[in-house]
Design a protein around this motif. Structure first.
Motif, PDB file in Angstrom:
ATOM      1  N   VAL A   8       0.854  -1.184   0.000  1.00 43.99           N
ATOM      2  CA  VAL A   8       0.000   0.000   0.000  1.00 43.99           C
ATOM      3  C   VAL A   8       0.891   1.236   0.000  1.00 43.99           C
ATOM      4  N   SER A   9       0.657   2.136  -0.941  1.00 40.09           N
ATOM      5  CA  SER A   9       1.457   3.344  -1.083  1.00 40.09           C
ATOM      6  C   SER A   9       0.569   4.575  -0.858  1.00 40.09           C
ATOM      7  N   GLY A  10       1.035   5.499  -0.008  1.00 40.30           N
ATOM      8  CA  GLY A  10       0.248   6.700   0.252  1.00 40.30           C
ATOM      9  C   GLY A  10       0.079   6.947   1.748  1.00 40.30           C
ATOM     10  N   ILE A  11      -0.979   7.643   2.103  1.00 38.27           N
ATOM     11  CA  ILE A  11      -1.924   8.332   1.252  1.00 38.27           C
ATOM     12  C   ILE A  11      -1.262   9.625   0.785  1.00 38.27           C
ATOM     13  N   ASN A  12      -1.172   9.802  -0.524  1.00 39.32           N
ATOM     14  CA  ASN A  12      -0.455  10.933  -1.087  1.00 39.32           C
ATOM     15  C   ASN A  12      -1.182  12.250  -0.824  1.00 39.32           C
ATOM     16  N   HIS A  13      -0.402  13.295  -0.612  1.00 42.17           N
ATOM     17  CA  HIS A  13      -0.939  14.651  -0.505  1.00 42.17           C
ATOM     18  C   HIS A  13      -1.010  15.235  -1.912  1.00 42.17           C
ATOM     19  N   GLY A  14      -2.180  15.197  -2.546  1.00 41.55           N
ATOM     20  CA  GLY A  14      -2.346  15.713  -3.894  1.00 41.55           C
ATOM     21  C   GLY A  14      -2.761  14.642  -4.875  1.00 41.55           C
ATOM     22  N   THR A  15      -3.342  15.064  -5.985  1.00 45.83           N
ATOM     23  CA  THR A  15      -3.919  14.147  -6.951  1.00 45.83           C
ATOM     24  C   THR A  15      -2.878  13.374  -7.758  1.00 45.83           C
ATOM     25  N   ASN A  16      -3.214  12.151  -8.094  1.00 54.97           N
ATOM     26  CA  ASN A  16      -2.452  11.339  -9.041  1.00 54.97           C
ATOM     27  C   ASN A  16      -3.392  10.714 -10.063  1.00 54.97           C
ATOM     28  N   SER A  17      -4.445  11.455 -10.419  1.00 52.51           N
ATOM     29  CA  SER A  17      -5.387  10.957 -11.409  1.00 52.51           C
ATOM     30  C   SER A  17      -4.883  11.266 -12.816  1.00 52.51           C
ATOM     31  N   SER A  18      -5.568  10.681 -13.809  1.00 52.57           N
ATOM     32  CA  SER A  18      -5.237  10.880 -15.211  1.00 52.57           C
ATOM     33  C   SER A  18      -3.743  10.609 -15.447  1.00 52.57           C
ATOM     34  N   ILE A  19      -3.092  11.439 -16.258  1.00 55.26           N
ATOM     35  CA  ILE A  19      -1.690  11.175 -16.615  1.00 55.26           C
ATOM     36  C   ILE A  19      -0.716  11.448 -15.476  1.00 55.26           C
ATOM     37  N   SER A  20      -1.181  12.052 -14.398  1.00 57.89           N
ATOM     38  CA  SER A  20      -0.298  12.305 -13.261  1.00 57.89           C
ATOM     39  C   SER A  20       0.276  11.017 -12.697  1.00 57.89           C
ATOM     40  N   LEU A  21      -0.409   9.904 -12.900  1.00 59.38           N
ATOM     41  CA  LEU A  21       0.089   8.633 -12.368  1.00 59.38           C
ATOM     42  C   LEU A  21       1.453   8.287 -12.945  1.00 59.38           C
ATOM     43  N   HIS A  22       1.765   8.773 -14.161  1.00 56.41           N
ATOM     44  CA  HIS A  22       3.057   8.460 -14.778  1.00 56.41           C
ATOM     45  C   HIS A  22       4.213   9.169 -14.088  1.00 56.41           C
ATOM     46  N   TYR A  23       3.928  10.289 -13.429  1.00 54.12           N
ATOM     47  CA  TYR A  23       4.964  11.057 -12.738  1.00 54.12           C
ATOM     48  C   TYR A  23       5.062  10.701 -11.258  1.00 54.12           C
ATOM     49  N   SER A  24       4.069  10.057 -10.739  1.00 52.96           N
ATOM     50  CA  SER A  24       3.907   9.891  -9.305  1.00 52.96           C
ATOM     51  C   SER A  24       4.845   8.855  -8.688  1.00 52.96           C
ATOM     52  N   GLY A  25       5.535   9.258  -7.630  1.00 57.60           N
ATOM     53  CA  GLY A  25       6.312   8.294  -6.861  1.00 57.60           C
ATOM     54  C   GLY A  25       5.427   7.353  -6.080  1.00 57.60           C
ATOM     55  N   THR A  26       4.264   7.846  -5.651  1.00 53.77           N
ATOM     56  CA  THR A  26       3.291   6.992  -4.954  1.00 53.77           C
ATOM     57  C   THR A  26       2.860   5.837  -5.838  1.00 53.77           C
ATOM     58  N   VAL A  27       2.485   6.142  -7.074  1.00 59.87           N
ATOM     59  CA  VAL A  27       2.050   5.102  -8.003  1.00 59.87           C
ATOM     60  C   VAL A  27       3.249   4.274  -8.464  1.00 59.87           C
ATOM     61  N   GLY A  28       4.418   4.910  -8.601  1.00 53.32           N
ATOM     62  CA  GLY A  28       5.620   4.159  -8.970  1.00 53.32           C
ATOM     63  C   GLY A  28       5.916   3.039  -7.990  1.00 53.32           C
ATOM     64  N   ALA A  29       5.738   3.305  -6.704  1.00 54.86           N
ATOM     65  CA  ALA A  29       5.962   2.280  -5.686  1.00 54.86           C
ATOM     66  C   ALA A  29       4.967   1.133  -5.830  1.00 54.86           C
ATOM     67  N   ALA A  30       3.700   1.460  -6.115  1.00 60.33           N
ATOM     68  CA  ALA A  30       2.702   0.412  -6.344  1.00 60.33           C
ATOM     69  C   ALA A  30       3.071  -0.415  -7.573  1.00 60.33           C
ATOM     70  N   ARG A  31       3.544   0.250  -8.607  1.00 58.09           N
ATOM     71  CA  ARG A  31       3.965  -0.456  -9.823  1.00 58.09           C
ATOM     72  C   ARG A  31       5.115  -1.422  -9.529  1.00 58.09           C
ATOM     73  N   GLU A  32       6.039  -1.000  -8.677  1.00 58.31           N
ATOM     74  CA  GLU A  32       7.150  -1.874  -8.301  1.00 58.31           C
ATOM     75  C   GLU A  32       6.637  -3.099  -7.555  1.00 58.31           C
ATOM     76  N   GLY A  33       5.610  -2.924  -6.746  1.00 60.34           N
ATOM     77  CA  GLY A  33       5.008  -4.081  -6.090  1.00 60.34           C
ATOM     78  C   GLY A  33       4.460  -5.063  -7.102  1.00 60.34           C
TER      79      GLY A  33
END
Length: 260
Positions: free
Chosen positions: A99-124
């Motif tokens: 579980v990664s987060g809870i991030n302060h700020g949006t990671n919707s739409s294309i922001s997920l490609h820049y996000s370290g929060t989502v990057g960590a989930a992708r690594e999982g």
């Protein structure tokens, strides 16, 4: 079915806002009630790091807190560094969930490609671990995570009882309202960041730049996207996958003159 009290699931937690983030504190407080929790997080903010890893300097992991059902480490690296260290060094067994987060700020739409929060989930997901990234649409340090935690608890319990297919992970964004109307599965909205660089000069007369800009939704009328759900007061749950192959283009190219 969830594991019994004696066999609580093991959840690995990380983030990109760093060890002092309020979103992390709120998430861990909830997860401790349903799982054994190991937290491995950056020692400072690593927002916007996507899937970056550290290869030119050594990494250090310091055990900051240890008590029954909880271990907390801080690392001088990116969110993905934290996941890699956890899986290869710090953990004695494979976690049931990342579980990664809870991030302060949006990671919707294309922001997920820049996000370290989502990057960590992708690594999982790359390591065959069910994974999810949570983000609240509020960038403030003292944001209220009450509603976000409710959504996170619902999604985590669902993931523990109904495993995701390998090679997939979830990107969950939560609107900053109280109450949140619910959670809806959606697709990633098409959008873009309209980027601007603010130019200034340092005391030595050298130009330097700050990146800024704003998000533009390229399909504001679509009703099946994460942006639509968020605007309507629902948390958005976007299922993501590791395989970046465009299968429609793959079939087309096989019929054209690309292959020798």
């Amino acid at each position: 079915m969830l594991k019994t009290e004696k066999e609580k699931p093991l959840i690995l937690v990380t983030n990109d806002d760093g060890i002092k983030a309020k979103g992390l504190e709120a998430l861990v407080k909830m997860l401790k009630l349903i799982a054994e929790v190991v937290v491995v997080v950056p020692n400072e903010s690593y927002s916007g790091m996507s899937h970056a890893i550290t290869v030119k300097t050594p990494l250090y992991a310091k055990l900051v807190k240890e008590k029954e059902g909880l271990k907390l480490y801080k690392v001088n690296g990116t969110p993905v560094d934290c996941v890699k260290l956890a899986l290869n060094v710090l953990l004695t067994k494979k976690p049931d969930l990342l579980v990664s987060g809870i991030n302060h700020g949006t990671n919707s739409s294309i922001s997920l490609h820049y996000s370290g929060t989502v990057g960590a989930a992708r690594e999982g997901a790359l390591n065959q671990i069910p994974a999810v990234g949570f983000s609240l649409l509020n960038y403030q340090h003292d944001a209220d995570f009450t509603e976000a935690v409710k959504v996170a608890e619902h999604v985590v319990k669902s993931m523990l009882s109904d495993k995701l297919p390998q090679g997939t992970y979830l990107n969950v964004n939560i609107p900053d309202i109280n109450p949140v109307k619910g959670a809806r599965v959606a697709r990633q909205s098409k959008g873009r960041w309209v980027e601007e660089f603010v130019s200034r000069q340092d005391p030595r007369g050298r130009d330097y730049y700050w990146l800024t800009g704003h998000f533009e939704n390229l399909e504001p009328e679509a009703k099946d996207t994460d942006e639509y759900m968020l605007n309507k007061g629902y948390a958005s749950i976007v299922p993501c996958q590791l395989d970046a192959t465009n299968f429609n283009l793959l079939s087309y190219m096989k019929e054209q003159s690309y292959e020798l």
